[in-house]
Design a protein around this motif. Structure first.
Motif, PDB file in Angstrom:
ATOM      1  N   VAL A  27       0.849  -1.185   0.000  1.00  0.00           N
ATOM      2  CA  VAL A  27       0.000   0.000   0.000  1.00  0.00           C
ATOM      3  C   VAL A  27       0.886   1.236   0.000  1.00  0.00           C
ATOM      4  CG1 VAL A  27      -1.976  -1.043   1.171  1.00  0.00           C
ATOM      5  CG2 VAL A  27      -0.168   0.003   2.521  1.00  0.00           C
ATOM      6  N   SER A  28       0.296   2.313  -0.409  1.00  0.00           N
ATOM      7  CA  SER A  28       1.003   3.598  -0.423  1.00  0.00           C
ATOM      8  C   SER A  28       0.896   4.220   0.961  1.00  0.00           C
ATOM      9  CB  SER A  28       0.379   4.505  -1.476  1.00  0.00           C
ATOM     10  OG  SER A  28      -1.034   4.526  -1.321  1.00  0.00           O
ATOM     11  N   GLY A  29       1.590   3.621   1.908  1.00  0.00           N
ATOM     12  CA  GLY A  29       1.490   4.093   3.283  1.00  0.00           C
ATOM     13  C   GLY A  29       0.346   3.380   3.988  1.00  0.00           C
ATOM     14  N   LEU A  30       0.533   3.116   5.276  1.00  0.00           N
ATOM     15  CA  LEU A  30      -0.471   2.339   6.016  1.00  0.00           C
ATOM     16  C   LEU A  30      -1.066   3.199   7.115  1.00  0.00           C
ATOM     17  CD1 LEU A  30      -1.694  -0.546   6.440  1.00  0.00           C
ATOM     18  CD2 LEU A  30       0.052  -0.841   8.202  1.00  0.00           C
ATOM     19  N   ARG A  31      -2.397   3.237   7.125  1.00  0.00           N
ATOM     20  CA  ARG A  31      -3.077   3.973   8.189  1.00  0.00           C
ATOM     21  C   ARG A  31      -3.519   3.025   9.311  1.00  0.00           C
ATOM     22  NH1 ARG A  31      -6.618   9.095   6.401  1.00  0.00           N
ATOM     23  NH2 ARG A  31      -6.851  10.034   8.450  1.00  0.00           N
ATOM     24  N   GLY A  32      -3.708   1.776   8.931  1.00  0.00           N
ATOM     25  CA  GLY A  32      -4.104   0.799   9.928  1.00  0.00           C
ATOM     26  C   GLY A  32      -4.249  -0.569   9.279  1.00  0.00           C
ATOM     27  N   LEU A  33      -3.970  -1.616  10.065  1.00  0.00           N
ATOM     28  CA  LEU A  33      -4.147  -2.981   9.587  1.00  0.00           C
ATOM     29  C   LEU A  33      -5.081  -3.685  10.560  1.00  0.00           C
ATOM     30  CD1 LEU A  33      -1.686  -5.403   8.008  1.00  0.00           C
ATOM     31  CD2 LEU A  33      -2.998  -6.199   9.986  1.00  0.00           C
ATOM     32  N   PHE A  34      -6.069  -4.379  10.025  1.00  0.00           N
ATOM     33  CA  PHE A  34      -7.124  -4.981  10.839  1.00  0.00           C
ATOM     34  C   PHE A  34      -7.147  -6.491  10.638  1.00  0.00           C
ATOM     35  CE2 PHE A  34      -9.274  -0.972  11.811  1.00  0.00           C
ATOM     36  CZ  PHE A  34      -8.786  -0.155  10.817  1.00  0.00           C
ATOM     37  N   LEU A  66       3.063  -6.597  13.594  1.00  0.00           N
ATOM     38  CA  LEU A  66       3.100  -5.813  12.365  1.00  0.00           C
ATOM     39  C   LEU A  66       4.519  -5.370  12.044  1.00  0.00           C
ATOM     40  CD1 LEU A  66       1.442  -4.337  10.123  1.00  0.00           C
ATOM     41  CD2 LEU A  66       1.350  -2.363  11.664  1.00  0.00           C
ATOM     42  N   THR A  67       4.910  -5.567  10.766  1.00  0.00           N
ATOM     43  CA  THR A  67       6.154  -4.994  10.256  1.00  0.00           C
ATOM     44  C   THR A  67       5.781  -4.032   9.129  1.00  0.00           C
ATOM     45  OG1 THR A  67       6.584  -6.572   8.467  1.00  0.00           O
ATOM     46  CG2 THR A  67       7.260  -7.223  10.693  1.00  0.00           C
ATOM     47  N   LYS A  68       6.782  -3.504   8.439  1.00  0.00           N
ATOM     48  CA  LYS A  68       6.481  -2.530   7.386  1.00  0.00           C
ATOM     49  C   LYS A  68       5.873  -3.165   6.140  1.00  0.00           C
ATOM     50  CE  LYS A  68       9.697   1.097   8.698  1.00  0.00           C
ATOM     51  NZ  LYS A  68      10.832   1.954   8.304  1.00  0.00           N
ATOM     52  N   LYS A  69       5.993  -4.488   6.030  1.00  0.00           N
ATOM     53  CA  LYS A  69       5.486  -5.140   4.825  1.00  0.00           C
ATOM     54  C   LYS A  69       4.463  -6.234   5.093  1.00  0.00           C
ATOM     55  CE  LYS A  69       7.894  -2.954   1.732  1.00  0.00           C
ATOM     56  NZ  LYS A  69       7.221  -2.058   0.774  1.00  0.00           N
ATOM     57  N   GLU A  70       4.366  -6.672   6.360  1.00  0.00           N
ATOM     58  CA  GLU A  70       3.459  -7.779   6.631  1.00  0.00           C
ATOM     59  C   GLU A  70       3.020  -7.810   8.087  1.00  0.00           C
ATOM     60  OE1 GLU A  70       5.613 -11.307   5.525  1.00  0.00           O
ATOM     61  OE2 GLU A  70       7.348 -10.760   6.720  1.00  0.00           O
ATOM     62  N   CYS A  88      -7.547 -10.438   6.896  1.00  0.00           N
ATOM     63  CA  CYS A  88      -6.688  -9.284   7.132  1.00  0.00           C
ATOM     64  C   CYS A  88      -7.156  -8.159   6.209  1.00  0.00           C
ATOM     65  CB  CYS A  88      -5.247  -9.683   6.815  1.00  0.00           C
ATOM     66  SG  CYS A  88      -4.062  -8.353   6.779  1.00  0.00           S
ATOM     67  N   ALA A  89      -7.127  -6.936   6.691  1.00  0.00           N
ATOM     68  CA  ALA A  89      -7.532  -5.788   5.860  1.00  0.00           C
ATOM     69  C   ALA A  89      -6.635  -4.606   6.179  1.00  0.00           C
ATOM     70  CB  ALA A  89      -8.987  -5.432   6.121  1.00  0.00           C
ATOM     71  N   VAL A  90      -6.381  -3.779   5.172  1.00  0.00           N
ATOM     72  CA  VAL A  90      -5.559  -2.592   5.394  1.00  0.00           C
ATOM     73  C   VAL A  90      -6.335  -1.342   4.999  1.00  0.00           C
ATOM     74  CG1 VAL A  90      -3.413  -3.837   5.057  1.00  0.00           C
ATOM     75  CG2 VAL A  90      -4.450  -2.653   3.121  1.00  0.00           C
ATOM     76  N   HIS A  91      -6.004  -0.265   5.678  1.00  0.00           N
ATOM     77  CA  HIS A  91      -6.535   1.039   5.328  1.00  0.00           C
ATOM     78  C   HIS A  91      -5.359   1.877   4.852  1.00  0.00           C
ATOM     79  CE1 HIS A  91      -8.126   5.171   6.299  1.00  0.00           C
ATOM     80  NE2 HIS A  91      -8.962   4.689   5.406  1.00  0.00           N
ATOM     81  N   PRO A  92      -5.311   2.170   3.534  1.00  0.00           N
ATOM     82  CA  PRO A  92      -4.173   2.921   3.005  1.00  0.00           C
ATOM     83  C   PRO A  92      -4.126   4.344   3.547  1.00  0.00           C
ATOM     84  CG  PRO A  92      -5.417   1.847   1.251  1.00  0.00           C
ATOM     85  CD  PRO A  92      -6.247   1.774   2.491  1.00  0.00           C
ATOM     86  N   ARG A  93      -2.918   4.901   3.639  1.00  0.00           N
ATOM     87  CA  ARG A  93      -2.757   6.236   4.205  1.00  0.00           C
ATOM     88  C   ARG A  93      -3.422   7.301   3.347  1.00  0.00           C
ATOM     89  NH1 ARG A  93      -0.047   8.329   8.116  1.00  0.00           N
ATOM     90  NH2 ARG A  93       0.965   6.357   8.599  1.00  0.00           N
ATOM     91  N   GLY A  94      -3.477   7.095   2.052  1.00  0.00           N
ATOM     92  CA  GLY A  94      -4.023   8.121   1.162  1.00  0.00           C
ATOM     93  C   GLY A  94      -5.539   8.252   1.215  1.00  0.00           C
ATOM     94  N   SER A  95      -6.189   7.403   1.971  1.00  0.00           N
ATOM     95  CA  SER A  95      -7.649   7.392   1.982  1.00  0.00           C
ATOM     96  C   SER A  95      -8.205   7.945   3.282  1.00  0.00           C
ATOM     97  CB  SER A  95      -8.154   5.958   1.786  1.00  0.00           C
ATOM     98  OG  SER A  95      -9.543   5.883   2.021  1.00  0.00           O
ATOM     99  N   ASN A  96      -9.206   8.817   3.177  1.00  0.00           N
ATOM    100  CA  ASN A  96      -9.874   9.338   4.375  1.00  0.00           C
ATOM    101  C   ASN A  96     -11.266   8.773   4.518  1.00  0.00           C
ATOM    102  OD1 ASN A  96      -8.026  11.040   5.592  1.00  0.00           O
ATOM    103  ND2 ASN A  96      -8.421  12.661   4.112  1.00  0.00           N
ATOM    104  N   THR A  97     -11.582   7.786   3.706  1.00  0.00           N
ATOM    105  CA  THR A  97     -12.976   7.381   3.607  1.00  0.00           C
ATOM    106  C   THR A  97     -13.305   6.087   4.334  1.00  0.00           C
ATOM    107  OG1 THR A  97     -12.488   6.152   1.599  1.00  0.00           O
ATOM    108  CG2 THR A  97     -13.173   8.442   1.329  1.00  0.00           C
ATOM    109  N   GLY A  98     -12.349   5.462   4.976  1.00  0.00           N
ATOM    110  CA  GLY A  98     -12.650   4.209   5.655  1.00  0.00           C
ATOM    111  C   GLY A  98     -12.647   3.007   4.746  1.00  0.00           C
ATOM    112  N   LYS A  99     -12.206   3.188   3.514  1.00  0.00           N
ATOM    113  CA  LYS A  99     -12.184   2.063   2.580  1.00  0.00           C
ATOM    114  C   LYS A  99     -11.108   1.069   2.993  1.00  0.00           C
ATOM    115  CE  LYS A  99     -11.065   0.930  -2.208  1.00  0.00           C
ATOM    116  NZ  LYS A  99     -10.717   1.487  -3.530  1.00  0.00           N
ATOM    117  N   LEU A 100     -11.534  -0.163   3.292  1.00  0.00           N
ATOM    118  CA  LEU A 100     -10.606  -1.233   3.657  1.00  0.00           C
ATOM    119  C   LEU A 100     -10.366  -2.133   2.453  1.00  0.00           C
ATOM    120  CD1 LEU A 100     -11.810  -2.396   7.205  1.00  0.00           C
ATOM    121  CD2 LEU A 100      -9.952  -0.834   6.615  1.00  0.00           C
ATOM    122  N   ILE A 101      -9.120  -2.586   2.336  1.00  0.00           N
ATOM    123  CA  ILE A 101      -8.782  -3.550   1.302  1.00  0.00           C
ATOM    124  C   ILE A 101      -8.504  -4.864   2.000  1.00  0.00           C
ATOM    125  CG2 ILE A 101      -7.180  -4.130  -0.551  1.00  0.00           C
ATOM    126  CD1 ILE A 101      -6.696  -1.056  -0.750  1.00  0.00           C
TER     127      ILE A 101
END
Lengths: 112, 114
Positions: A27-34, A66-70, A88-101
């Motif tokens: 991801v382009s920066g990580l805001r959170g991993l769930f 959590l590490t920087k890649k996994e 597992c789901a990530v919230h990219p840093r570039g997003s302010n909308t709560g979109k989880l991948i």
């Protein structure tokens, strides 16, 4: 493109046999991993949130790191009731909308 | 006591029909979501509403239309159903929409289009 890959797809353990599940992310920066647990026929149930590399969280037999890649979900001395699919789901840093991948999940089966 | 509820739990219908799925949360959250989970268990976001305002609208056919009458409810209406719409649809909510808070999921609605 932001991506989450979980491995293995399926894991069979004997009761008491500890193991780890892996979640690799790009991801382009990580805001959170769930981490979520999903039982058959039910909705995902929240387990943990991790925000920065080096962070760890524990709940009963589960420990998430959590590490920087996994991220790893360590299961210590699992019991049959730990059988489920772990997402597992990530919230990219570039997003302010709560979109989880989400990743595709690891289905864990613990045999007595 | 149910935090996020959905109705119906199962929905079987024929191609071409129009159907709706309802979602309600009693957690007092500001943000609600619709996800689609395919047969391989891959969860993908479709829509998100924050205080009745649409904030996420992924590449979803315009046959799918979300409606949020108030911040506790988010319904999903699907027109002209197709075979490929068969999946499990999950509603979720979170305290706020910035993404740093966890999301709480409903039990899912299994849609089967024949």
């Amino acid at each position: 493109e932001d991506q989450v890959t979980q491995s293995p797809e399926a894991l069979r353990l004997q009761e008491g046999e500890s193991s780890s599940l892996n979640c690799s992310y790009t991801v382009s920066g990580l805001r959170g991993l769930f981490w979520y647990r999903q039982d058959p026929g039910k909705g995902p149930e929240f387990l943990f949130t991790l925000y920065s590399a080096g962070e760890e969280k524990e709940k009963e037999r589960l420990k998430a790191t959590l590490t920087k890649k996994e991220s790893f979900l360590h299961i210590t001395a699992p019991k049959p009731e730990d059988s489920a699919t772990y997402l597992c789901a990530v919230h990219p840093r570039g997003s302010n909308t709560g979109k989880l991948i989400f990743g595709q999940g690891t289905t864990l089966q613990v045999k007595p | 006591d149910t935090a996020v509820s959905q109705t119906p739990k199962y929905l079987v219908t024929q191609m071409g029909n129009d159907k709706s799925i309802k979602c309600e949360q009693n957690l007092g959250h500001d943000t609600m979501y619709w996800y689609k989970q395919d047969s391989k268990k891959f969860l993908k976001i479709m829509f998100s509403y924050n205080n009745k305002e649409l904030i996420i609208n992924e590449t979803v056919p315009n046959r799918f239309s979300p409606k949020s009458p108030d911040k506790a409810h988010l319904n999903l209406h699907i027109n002209s159903l197709e075979l490929g719409d068969s999946a499990v649809y999950f509603c979720a909510s979170s305290p706020w929409g910035s993404g740093e808070s966890e999301q709480y999921f409903g039990p899912g609605t299994r849609l089967t289009v024949t």
